[in-house]
Design an enzyme around this catalytic site. Structure first.
Site, mmCIF file in Angstrom:
data_model
loop_
_atom_site.group_PDB
_atom_site.id
_atom_site.type_symbol
_atom_site.label_atom_id
_atom_site.label_comp_id
_atom_site.label_asym_id
_atom_site.label_seq_id
_atom_site.Cartn_x
_atom_site.Cartn_y
_atom_site.Cartn_z
ATOM 1 N N LEU A 281 40.240 2.516 -29.240
ATOM 2 C CA LEU A 281 40.528 3.669 -28.408
ATOM 3 C C LEU A 281 39.247 4.043 -27.685
ATOM 4 C CD1 LEU A 281 42.663 6.052 -30.693
ATOM 5 C CD2 LEU A 281 43.487 4.615 -28.818
ATOM 6 N N ASP A 282 39.379 4.566 -26.473
ATOM 7 C CA ASP A 282 38.210 5.022 -25.723
ATOM 8 C C ASP A 282 37.433 6.066 -26.511
ATOM 9 O OD1 ASP A 282 38.868 3.418 -23.617
ATOM 10 O OD2 ASP A 282 39.669 5.016 -22.356
#
Length: 231
Positions: free
Chosen positions: A76-77
């Site tokens: 995930l970012d």
């Protein structure tokens, strides 16, 4: 954000490294068995270590202190919070990676976007390519872009904004951010694809991975993990 250290001399023209913010919030383990973990990553925490030693703190290094066999399957970012699958051991990592490659993993996100989305539900089908001149940004490109598909549903409209359920059918970099932007409704707090007013309208990127479902790599039984959004 850290303050850059000035160069030691006028001849030192190297730019200081970017040191990412470090979330003090713990990585929460939602589910654990011998093959995998389901965890909640806080926002402002990298999924994997950055290149600079000061960016070593991340989701996987923290987990490996408790689970030495923990291995990354997907990411995930930095700015995105929510549920993630973490493998335990290389055989599990390989099996889970195949599930992602085969698109056998269903993911759902929650997001606040700017403006009132007109349709109650729909899809965004726009090809995404790297924007090499503006890295690390992505762009919509019919010629070089890879097929990218996102389904959306409006859960509520409030104060001139819309709360969406987003379901990516593909997994391109920044897919949800750029698809929402192209729909005319950037995600609140997005520092890459939103104009300054929309970036400054929220204390964080209002994007959260809320649900993940997939067949267990050993038993084959469907495993569903939930992680409510904090906003």
């Amino acid at each position: 954000m850290s303050t850059p250290i000035p160069p030691d001399s006028p001849d030192d023209l190297e730019l200081p490294p970017y040191i990412v913010p470090h979330s003090a919030e713990a990585v929460k383990v939602i589910y654990a068995d011998e093959s995998l973990l389901l965890i909640r990553k806080p926002d402002l925490l990298l999924s994997v270590p950055g290149r600079h030693p000061l960016n070593h703190d991340c989701m996987i290094t923290r987990l490996q202190e408790r689970y030495p066999d923990a291995l990354v399957v997907h990411r995930l970012d930095l700015d995105t919070s929510g549920i993630m699958i973490v493998a335990r051991g290389k055989p599990s990592q390989a099996a889970l990676s195949r599930l992602f490659q085969e698109r056998s993993v269903d993911k759902q996100y929650r997001a606040w976007v700017a403006g009132n989305v007109a349709d109650d539900e729909g899809k965004i089908d726009l090809p995404i390519a790297r924007d090499w001149e503006n890295r690390p940004l992505q762009k919509i490109c019919a010629e070089t872009g890879k097929k990218s598909l996102t389904y959306f549903k409006v859960l509520k409209r409030e104060n001139g904004n819309s709360y969406l359920e987003l379901q990516p059918a593909t997994g391109r970099t920044h897919q949800l951010r750029i698809h929402c932007r192209e729909m005319g409704h950037p995600i609140l707090g997005c520092d890459m694809y939103a104009p300054p007013a929309i970036l400054g309208s929220a204390p964080r990127l209002m994007l959260h991975a809320s649900r993940i479902a997939f067949p267990h790599p050993v038993t084959g039984r469907k495993l569903v993990g939930h992680c409510p959004a904090p906003f």
